[in-house]
Scaffold this motif. Sequence first.
Motif: not given
Length: 138
Positions: A34-63
Amino acid sequence: MDNMKTGDIICKRRKKLGLTQNQLAKFLNISFQAVSKWENGTAYPDIEMLPKLANILDTTVDALLGYGSVVTDYDNRYNKDGYYWGLTPNRICYDIMKILPPSRPLRVLDIGCGEGKDSVFLQNVVMMLLHLIYLYKV
């Protein structure tokens, strides 16, 4: 919103933090594919996952979604070295509290903080004094 841009941002942030796709996937309880698909541009992360993903990556959802931060006049005014965003009221506030101690435990926002912290504190004290004066004059 651009799939490739979001994927690039996720990839850059992940690498900057020294994480593998597998490690990021484990933090999110998803597959590394799933992470590979995001990075290759073939899929998006689930919208409910964005805050947790942003937190892990030390950034904001907007960024993560490729939106630059919106800087307001307020941000510019108070983002200076000389401006103090303190939580401690100045000396006069403490002197007033010695004369008129609080009748209940105070929270930080009751005392005041940040911009105008002392004026908020003093306003609350003055209102309390006016109320007491009113009560005793009646």
